[in-house]
Write an enzyme that holds these catalytic residues in place. Structure first.
Site, PDB file in Angstrom:
ATOM      1  N   ASP A 431       0.869  -1.163   0.000  1.00 59.23           N
ATOM      2  CA  ASP A 431       0.000   0.000   0.000  1.00 59.23           C
ATOM      3  C   ASP A 431       0.918   1.228   0.000  1.00 59.23           C
ATOM      4  O   ASP A 431       2.031   1.168   0.526  1.00 59.23           O
ATOM      5  CB  ASP A 431      -0.869  -0.017   1.269  1.00 59.23           C
ATOM      6  CG  ASP A 431      -1.766   1.187   1.337  1.00 59.23           C
ATOM      7  OD1 ASP A 431      -2.434   1.483   0.338  1.00 59.23           O
ATOM      8  OD2 ASP A 431      -1.776   1.846   2.400  1.00 59.23           O
ATOM      9  N   ASP A 631      -1.324  -0.737   6.316  1.00 60.81           N
ATOM     10  CA  ASP A 631      -1.372  -0.261   7.704  1.00 60.81           C
ATOM     11  C   ASP A 631      -2.728   0.293   8.113  1.00 60.81           C
ATOM     12  O   ASP A 631      -2.973   0.524   9.288  1.00 60.81           O
ATOM     13  CB  ASP A 631      -0.309   0.810   7.934  1.00 60.81           C
ATOM     14  CG  ASP A 631      -0.703   2.135   7.329  1.00 60.81           C
ATOM     15  OD1 ASP A 631      -1.364   2.115   6.273  1.00 60.81           O
ATOM     16  OD2 ASP A 631      -0.365   3.177   7.902  1.00 60.81           O
TER      17      ASP A 631
END
Length: 744
Positions: A431, A631
Site C-alpha cells: 500500500d 497499515d
C-alpha cells in the site's frame, strides 16, 4: 454457539506418537472442536463449547491415555513454572546418575573381557540382579506408567518400545540368574544381560535430560520478553507520588517516569518530554523523541528527560502482553509440513512392534546358535532404536526458535502456518500511504481560481476536512493554522463519498473537495486547472480539488515523504526473486512518480479502498503466492485476502488483527527479514526431517540384522540407545543454530 480456547501443559510426552494419541483423545470429548498438541512446548490448545466441556473432562481425556494435564497451570507465575521445571530436571538428573552408575558397575562385572578386572562381588549374577532392579523399576518407572495407560486404551508410544525392550532383557537375565540349570538344559550358556537394560534406561534418560535442557533454550524469546517488563510504577495518588507493583496500576493513573527508568504500562504523555529507546519492542535502534500528546509503550526505556503520562492500557491489554500472547500462540501452533511427520508417526510404533516380532522370529528360526539369545538381543535393538521422538521435535523446535527470533527483531508471526507460507511468496503488494511513505503528507501548493484567495481555499478545505481521519485532512488543517486562515466555517449536510472526497453546505453554498472524478461526476469544469494538475501530479503530489457552487475554486497539493528504507527493501526483495507492486487510490501520474522513487515498476493506481481486495485476488489468479503490506483500516480486507498479510506496526488494531505477520517497527526492510526468516526456518525444518527420517530408515534394518549375512555385524542394544538419544539431541541442536543466523 460460544467457543472457548484454552492452552494447558501436559506432562509425560516424549515422541510424535504421543502427540497423535493425545490429540485423538481430546477430540473424542463431546464439544471439543479443535485440539492441537505441541511436543516442543509440551502444551495442548483446545477449542471447545464451554457448555459441554469441563476442565475435568479434558483432564480425564489426557490421563486416560497415560499423560497428565495441568489445566490450572495458567494461573502460575513464570517463577513458579521455572521452579517446577528445575525440580523436574533435578529429578531426571538423579535418575540418570543412579542408572548410569549402577549400569556401569554391572557392565564392569558382566562384560566379557572387562569383567576380569572387576571385583568378584560385581561378577556375581545375584549382585547384578540387585543393582539392576532399582534401575529397571525406579529409574524406569515412567516408562511402565506410560505404557500401562497407553495399552489400556489400545495405543502404543515410545515408552512402550523402551518398556518392552528393557523388560525382555531384564526378565531373560533374571531367569538366567534364578534358574541357570533351566537355561543350560536348552543349550544356552547362562549369561545375564542386566547391563543392557540398565545402560539403555540410563542413556535414554540422559538423552531426555539434554533434550529438556535444549528445549528450554528454544523458548528464550518469551523469557526475554517477560523480562522486559518493569516491576513497579511511580503513580500520583492523592497528591503524592508512590511506588506500587505494576499489577496495581489502573487505567487513568498518572505515572511519573525518570531518566533511566522503564515505562511501566502503555499511555499518553501529559507533561514533559524525553527521548525513549523503543528498540526492545520495535527493533528500531534510534531513540524516539516524545512530547506531550505522544503515546508511550510499556517496557521501553526512558533515556533523558522526566515526564508524566496517563495510563491507557494495563495488564493483558498492553502491547508487550499482546506480543507475548501472540508469540506463545505462534509457538504452540502446528505447521502444515508437520502433518507428514504426524502421519508417519501414527503408524510408526505399531509397525516397529511388528518388525521387532518379525526380527525375533527370523533370528530364532534361521539364526546361529544360541538362536534364542540372538533373537532376543536383535529384537531389543529394534525396539530401542526405532523411536519417532526426533520426528516429533523436527518441526516444533524450529518453529519455536523462528517465531522467537522474529519477535526479537520486531516481527510478530501469528502462527506456524504463516511462517511456512511466507517462504513461498513471489509477489508483495505495498500500500502506498503510510506503508511506502511516512503517511504524514505536507501541503506544498495552494492554487486559487475564479477570484478566490489561497486563504479562502484553505479555509473551505479545512472546514470540510475537520472531521476526517485522512492524513491529507490533517495536513490541510495544519497548513490552514500555519497560514492563519482560520476560523473555520460551520458546515451542514456533510457527506463522505468513499474513495473520492467529501461535500457539505457552507454558508448555503454547495462545496465539494476531492479527486478529479468527484468534480467531473458533479459537472464541474476543470479545464482551467489541467496544466497545474498535470505538473503537480507529475511531481508525485496528491491533489484535492475544491468546487464552490459548481465552479472550480482551487487546488491544494500535498506530498508525502517516501520512507528512507523503502527503496532498499524493494531492491533486497528483487535480489531474492520477489516482485514488488504498489497499490494506491492516487491517480496514475502521482502513483508512478512515487513508484519511480522506490524502484517499483508495476503500479495499481486509482484503486478504491473496497477494490484493493479484488486486486489482490486478481494477482493471486496469476498462480503466485501473494503478500500484502498495509497499515490502515481500509487495508484489512486486502490483508486478509492475501496469502500472507503483513501489517505495519504503526497501523490500526484492525489491520494487525487481519494480518498474518505484524511488523512493530516502521522499517520496511523488516518485510525482507520476515521472508528470509521464513526461508531459513523452513530450511531448518527440512534438514531436521531429513535426519530424523533418514536415521530411522537406515538404522532399523541394521538393528534387525540386515548386515549380518554380509559382514557379521550386529547392533548392540546399548549402541542403539546411544543413537536414538543422539538423533533427538541433534535435531534440537540444529533448531537452536537458527538463533545464530542473520535475517537482516
Amino acid at each position: 454457539m460460544s467457543q472457548t480456547k484454552k492452552t494447558f501443559s501436559i506432562k509425560g510426552m516424549h515422541c510424535a506418537s504421543c502427540v497423535l494419541v493425545l490429540e485423538r483423545s481430546l477430540k473424542q470429548v463431546e464439544g471439543v472442536m479443535q485440539a492441537t498438541v505441541n511436543l516442543a512446548t509440551e502444551k495442548a490448545t483446545v477449542t471447545y463449547d464451554p457448555e459441554k466441556v469441563t476442565d475435568k473432562k479434558l483432564s480425564s481425556a489426557v490421563s486416560n491415555v497415560g499423560y497428565q494435564a495441568l489445566i490450572t497451570e495458567e494461573i502460575k507465575t513464570e517463577d513458579d513454572e521455572q521452579k517446577e521445571k528445575q525440580q523436574e530436571l533435578r529429578s531426571l538428573r538423579l535418575r540418570v546418575v543412579v542408572s548410569l552408575a549402577l549400569g556401569g558397575l554391572i557392565l564392569w562385572g558382566g562384560f566379557p573381557g572387562l569383567m576380569k578386572t572387576a571385583p568378584m562381588i560385581l561378577q556375581s549374577f545375584w549382585v547384578q540382579l540387585l543393582l539392576a532392579t532399582p534401575v529397571q523399576f525406579w529409574a524406569g518407572f515412567s516408562f511402565y506408567r506410560a505404557t500401562i495407560s497407553a495399552l489400556k486404551h489400545r495405543t502404543a508410544n515410545m515408552d512402550t518400545l523402551v518398556a518392552i525392550g528393557t523388560t525382555v532383557a531384564y526378565a531373560y537375565s533374571a531367569v538366567v540368574t534364578v534358574l541357570p540349570q533351566l537355561v543350560k538344559s536348552v543349550g544356552i550358556e547362562p549369561m545375564p544381560y542386566f547391563d543392557t537394560g540398565a545402560i539403555i534406561i540410563g542413556l535414554i534418560l540422559l538423552g531426555r535430560y539434554f533434550e529438556a535442557k535444549a528445549k528450554a533454550g528454544t523458548s528464550e524469546a518469551i523469557k526475554k520478553l517477560i523480562g522486559l517488563q518493569a516491576k513497579t510504577a511511580r503513580v500520583l495518588r492523592d497528591g503524592k507520588e508512590i511506588d506500587i507493583p505494576i499489577s496495581e496500576v489502573m487505567i487513568g493513573d498518572i505515572i511519573r517516569v525518570r531518566p533511566g527508568e522503564k515505562i511501566p504500562v502503555d499511555g499518553v504523555i501529559t507533561d514533559g518530554e524525553s527521548s525513549i529507546d523503543e528498540s526492545m519492542i520495535t527493533g528500531e535502534s534510534m531513540p524516539a523523541d516524545k512530547a506531550k500528546g505522544d503515546s508511550v509503550v510499556g517496557a521501553t526505556m526512558n533515556k533523558t528527560g522526566t515526564f508524566m503520562f496517563k495510563a491507557t492500557k494495563v495488564g493483558s491489554d498492553t502491547m508487550l502482553a499482546r506480543i507475548i500472547k501472540l508469540v506463545q500462540e505462534a509457538q504452540g501452533s502446528k505447521a502444515p509440513i508437520q502433518r507428514l511427520a504426524d502421519l508417519v508417526s501414527s503408524y510408526f510404533v505399531p509397525v516397529v512392534i511388528m518388525l521387532a516380532i518379525l526380527t525375533f522370529a527370523v533370528w530364532y528360526i534361521f539364526g546361529p546358535a544360541p538362536t534364542l539369545l540372538f533373537a532376543l538381543l536383535n529384537m531389543v535393538a529394534v525396539l530401542i532404536i526405532a523411536c519417532p521422538c526426533a520426528m516429533g521435535l523436527a518441526t516444533p523446535t524450529a518453529i519455536m526458535v523462528g517465531t522467537g527470533k522474529g519477535a526479537e527483531h520486531g516481527i510478530l508471526i501469528k502462527d506456524a502456518e504463516s511462517l511456512e507460507i511466507a517462504h513461498k511468496v513471489k509477489i508483495i503488494i505495498f500500500d502506498k500511504t503510510g506503508t511506502l511513505t511516512e503517511g504524514e503528507p505536507k501541503v506544498t501548493d495552494v492554487i486559487a481560481y475564479g477570484g478566490f484567495t489561497e486563504q479562502d481555499i484553505l479555509r473551505y478545505e479545512a472546514s470540510l476536512e475537520v472531521g476526517s481521519a485522512h492524513p491529507l485532512a490533517k495536513a490541510i488543517i495544519e497548513e490552514t493554522e500555519l497560514r492563519k486562515a482560520m476560523p473555520l466555517e460551520p458546515i451542514e449536510k456533510f457527506r463522505s463519498i468513499v474513495g473520492h472526497g467529501i461535500s457539505a453546505l457552507i454558508q448555503g453554498k454547495s462545496v465539494f473537495a476531492g479527486k478529479e472524478k468527484l468534480m467531473t461526476d458533479n459537472g464541474v469544469d476543470i479545464a482551467l486547472a489541467k496544466g497545474d494538475m498535470s505538473r503537480l501530479t507529475g511531481e508525485g503530489k496528491t491533489l484535492s480539488l475544491l468546487a464552490i457552487d459548481g465552479k472550480l475554486a482551487g487546488i491544494v497539493a500535498a506530498a508525502d515523504k517516501v520512507k528512507s528504507t523503502a527503496k532498499m527493501a524493494v531492491e533486497n526483495l528483487k535480489k531474492i526473486g520477489i516482485e514488488s507492486i504498489m497499490i494506491t487510490g492516487d491517480n496514475e501520474r502521482t502513483a508512478n512518480a512515487i513508484a519511480k522513487q522506490v524502484g517499483i515498476t508495476r503500479v495499481l493506481a486509482e484503486v478504491l479502498p473496497e477494490e484493493k481486495e479484488a486486486e489482490v485476488r486478481k494477482i493471486q489468479a496469476e498462480g503466485k503466492v501473494v503478500a500484502m503490506v498495509g497499515d490502515g483500516i481500509n487495508d484489512a480486507p486486502a490483508l486478509a485476502a492475501a496469502d500472507i498479510g503483513i501489517a505495519m506496526g504503526s497501523g490500526t488494531d484492525v489491520a494487525i488483527e487481519a494480518a498474518d505477520i505484524t511488523l512493530i517497527n516502521k522499517d520496511l526492510r523488516s518485510v525482507v527479514s520476515a521472508i528470509v526468516l521464513s526461508k531459513k526456518t523452513m530450511r531448518t525444518i527440512k534438514q531436521n526431517l531429513f535426519w530424523a527420517f533418514g536415521y530411522n530408515v537406515v538404522l532399523i534394518p541394521v538393528a534387525m540384522g540386515a548386515l549380518y549375512p554380509f559382514f557379521h555385524l550386529l547392533l548392540n542394544p546399548i549402541f542403539a540407545s546411544i543413537a536414538m538419544a543422539t538423533s533427538s539431541i541433534s535435531v534440537v541442536s540444529n533448531s537452536l543454530l537458527l538463533k545464530r543466523k542473520s535475517i537482516v
